[in-house]
Design an enzyme around this catalytic site. Sequence first.
Site, PDB file in Angstrom:
ATOM      1  N   TYR A  31      24.653  55.261  56.474  1.00  0.00           N
ATOM      2  CA  TYR A  31      26.109  55.172  56.266  1.00  0.00           C
ATOM      3  C   TYR A  31      26.665  53.873  56.842  1.00  0.00           C
ATOM      4  O   TYR A  31      27.486  53.197  56.227  1.00  0.00           O
ATOM      5  CB  TYR A  31      26.811  56.374  56.912  1.00  0.00           C
ATOM      6  CG  TYR A  31      28.266  56.471  56.523  1.00  0.00           C
ATOM      7  CD1 TYR A  31      28.661  57.276  55.455  1.00  0.00           C
ATOM      8  CD2 TYR A  31      29.238  55.746  57.200  1.00  0.00           C
ATOM      9  CE1 TYR A  31      29.990  57.348  55.082  1.00  0.00           C
ATOM     10  CE2 TYR A  31      30.573  55.808  56.829  1.00  0.00           C
ATOM     11  CZ  TYR A  31      30.954  56.617  55.765  1.00  0.00           C
ATOM     12  OH  TYR A  31      32.270  56.679  55.393  1.00  0.00           O
ATOM     13  N   PHE A  35      42.645  37.452  34.535  1.00  0.00           N
ATOM     14  CA  PHE A  35      41.955  38.529  33.826  1.00  0.00           C
ATOM     15  C   PHE A  35      42.870  39.765  33.839  1.00  0.00           C
ATOM     16  O   PHE A  35      43.715  39.892  34.706  1.00  0.00           O
ATOM     17  CB  PHE A  35      40.623  38.816  34.539  1.00  0.00           C
ATOM     18  CG  PHE A  35      39.805  39.876  33.880  1.00  0.00           C
ATOM     19  CD1 PHE A  35      39.222  39.632  32.642  1.00  0.00           C
ATOM     20  CD2 PHE A  35      39.613  41.111  34.473  1.00  0.00           C
ATOM     21  CE1 PHE A  35      38.461  40.613  32.016  1.00  0.00           C
ATOM     22  CE2 PHE A  35      38.853  42.088  33.860  1.00  0.00           C
ATOM     23  CZ  PHE A  35      38.276  41.845  32.623  1.00  0.00           C
ATOM     24  N   ASP A  36      42.686  40.676  32.861  1.00  0.00           N
ATOM     25  CA  ASP A  36      43.690  41.757  32.751  1.00  0.00           C
ATOM     26  C   ASP A  36      43.781  42.669  33.977  1.00  0.00           C
ATOM     27  O   ASP A  36      44.879  43.075  34.352  1.00  0.00           O
ATOM     28  CB  ASP A  36      43.571  42.548  31.434  1.00  0.00           C
ATOM     29  CG  ASP A  36      42.178  43.062  31.160  1.00  0.00           C
ATOM     30  OD1 ASP A  36      41.354  43.042  32.084  1.00  0.00           O
ATOM     31  OD2 ASP A  36      41.905  43.505  30.023  1.00  0.00           O
ATOM     32  N   ASP A  92      38.440  33.817  41.514  1.00  0.00           N
ATOM     33  CA  ASP A  92      37.986  34.995  40.780  1.00  0.00           C
ATOM     34  C   ASP A  92      36.658  34.580  40.140  1.00  0.00           C
ATOM     35  O   ASP A  92      36.612  33.774  39.223  1.00  0.00           O
ATOM     36  CB  ASP A  92      39.041  35.389  39.738  1.00  0.00           C
ATOM     37  CG  ASP A  92      38.654  36.641  38.970  1.00  0.00           C
ATOM     38  OD1 ASP A  92      37.526  37.141  39.160  1.00  0.00           O
ATOM     39  OD2 ASP A  92      39.471  37.114  38.158  1.00  0.00           O
ATOM     40  N   ALA A 129      33.700  36.021  38.709  1.00  0.00           N
ATOM     41  CA  ALA A 129      32.769  36.801  37.875  1.00  0.00           C
ATOM     42  C   ALA A 129      31.664  35.943  37.250  1.00  0.00           C
ATOM     43  O   ALA A 129      30.511  36.348  37.201  1.00  0.00           O
ATOM     44  CB  ALA A 129      33.538  37.540  36.786  1.00  0.00           C
ATOM     45  N   LYS A 173      28.721  40.728  36.265  1.00  0.00           N
ATOM     46  CA  LYS A 173      28.455  39.589  35.383  1.00  0.00           C
ATOM     47  C   LYS A 173      27.385  38.715  36.036  1.00  0.00           C
ATOM     48  O   LYS A 173      26.205  39.016  35.944  1.00  0.00           O
ATOM     49  CB  LYS A 173      29.743  38.817  35.087  1.00  0.00           C
ATOM     50  CG  LYS A 173      30.688  39.536  34.133  1.00  0.00           C
ATOM     51  CD  LYS A 173      31.647  40.428  34.851  1.00  0.00           C
ATOM     52  CE  LYS A 173      32.740  40.952  33.937  1.00  0.00           C
ATOM     53  NZ  LYS A 173      33.955  41.235  34.680  1.00  0.00           N
TER      54      LYS A 173
HETATM   55  C1  LIG Z   1      35.241  41.561  34.802  1.00  0.00           C
HETATM   56  C2  LIG Z   1      36.218  40.716  35.490  1.00  0.00           C
HETATM   57  C3  LIG Z   1      37.019  41.225  36.517  1.00  0.00           C
HETATM   58  C4  LIG Z   1      37.017  42.686  36.914  1.00  0.00           C
HETATM   59  O1  LIG Z   1      35.785  43.099  37.342  1.00  0.00           O
HETATM   60  P1  LIG Z   1      35.191  44.579  37.112  1.00  0.00           P
HETATM   61  O2  LIG Z   1      33.871  44.513  37.756  1.00  0.00           O
HETATM   62  O3  LIG Z   1      35.138  44.828  35.635  1.00  0.00           O
HETATM   63  O4  LIG Z   1      36.112  45.528  37.795  1.00  0.00           O
HETATM   64  C5  LIG Z   1      37.879  40.352  37.153  1.00  0.00           C
HETATM   65  N1  LIG Z   1      37.963  39.060  36.782  1.00  0.00           N
HETATM   66  C6  LIG Z   1      37.212  38.551  35.796  1.00  0.00           C
HETATM   67  C7  LIG Z   1      37.331  37.101  35.451  1.00  0.00           C
HETATM   68  C8  LIG Z   1      36.321  39.352  35.111  1.00  0.00           C
HETATM   69  O5  LIG Z   1      35.592  38.833  34.111  1.00  0.00           O
END
Ligand SMILES: *Cc1c(COP(=O)(O)O)cnc(C)c1O
Length: 459
Positions: free
Chosen positions: A72, A124-125, A214, A216, A257
């Site tokens: 844990y 990103f959304d 950000d 990814a 990703k």
């Molecule tokens: C996929 C993504 C996110 C969100 O990540 P999740 O793992 O799907 O929650 C945030 N920013 C970008 C640029 C992304 O491609």
Amino acid sequence: MELPFAESWKIKMIEPLKKSTREQREQWLKEAHNNVFMLKAEQVYIDCLTDSGTGAMSDRQWSAMMLGDESYAGATSFYKFQEVVQRLFGFKYVIPTHQGRAAENVLFSYLVKEGNVVPGNAHFDTTKGHIESRHAKAIDVTIDEAKDTQLEIPFKGNVSLEKLEKVLVENKGNVPFMVLTVTNNTVGGQPVSMKNIKETCELCHKYGVPVVMDSARFAENSYFIKTREEGYADKTIKEIAREMYSYVDAMTMSAKKDGLVNMGGFIATNREEWYEGAKLFCIPFEGFLTYGGLNGRDLNALAVGLDENTEFEMLETRIHQVQYLASKLDEYGIPYQRPVGGHALFIDADKVLCNVPKEEFPAQTLTCELYLEAGIRGCEIGYILADRDPVTRENRFGGLDLLRLCIARRVYTDNHMNVIAAALKNVYDRRNEITRGVAIEWEAPLMRHFTVKLRRLGK
Ligand SMILES: *Cc1c(COP(=O)(O)O)cnc(C)c1O
């Protein structure tokens, strides 16, 4: 004779694919209300819905899974993971989370206050969602050139310094941070140059505003810097990534990703006060600080994945495949957003299905046609995704209407790319006969694309 290009890995484990007949697909798509999100995955032959969490892990990652420490608190898995993040990005404080949006939730719970303004190069959304749900405003400061789908420039994901400065000046004292997204997903996986990263950070810091990356697709972004930006050809991907992160104040990461895992994410920073602040939200939302919603084995796989995917050969193999598919579309004259980005192709549906009126959703129609043609699942990034105007409740037809084809990492071969291209060509060849699209039968009030029910017109 020069030897041709080939993948930098070989295959040790396979998963059979299921083919189907057009008749079966007609039936399945009807049952799914012409919404490919409602198909069963086994009804799909080649799945290009997303590149998120859909990659194949390596033998090294699978063997690391077996060494996962499920304690844990204080698991060895956490310390292995932390060591890799510290080494690759140069950040001291590391908080694991179950995916990227969870990292946003934890960090933004601490940083974003009602009425704040958060500029970014096309948030990103989920990022935008986590800003707006806190009654703050997300302002896009991407360069205008990104909107022109046929314009070929090397760093189409860049920040417009003029737009950014305007936001910083007009909202002085009210900007908790800026979000710099690499690659710029929303405009098609387009990279941001090192020069632009550096200048963006200098500008923000001049106004006392920190920058959150950000991250990814940070590794794909590093690859594009190495291959496109002057002065970086001889640097390793790891050196480039390290430089990118030397300019920013923190990172949020969707490890699904470029982390090469099926689930995972994290926050990292050198700012002690941010770490202390985020910690308070990690525990109730994600779990204790050394696991953050992940299994020990997940952390182990992620530690190896981050290391592997910051090696040039791995990225070269990936980007080569995406560019190979793009070259096939060039051969057939099929219009897509140019130049192709790191993880996906975006087909310009308005330019393909010219006889389908906007009101009948050309990109969604093309998504259905491609599935019916060959069992290939893409995703509409267009008028259905754009939802309705919150005030007038009218459909929003102002943006682009695209069919996105994401390429999963280390999953399909170039032969599958040939199938995708040929199926698209078949649809493209009969584009003028396609005159009717789809109509909405039922939709949710928000984020309707996931669950929308559609009827094919003229059938
Ligand atoms: C996929 C993504 C996110 C969100 O990540 P999740 O793992 O799907 O929650 C945030 N920013 C970008 C640029 C992304 O491609």
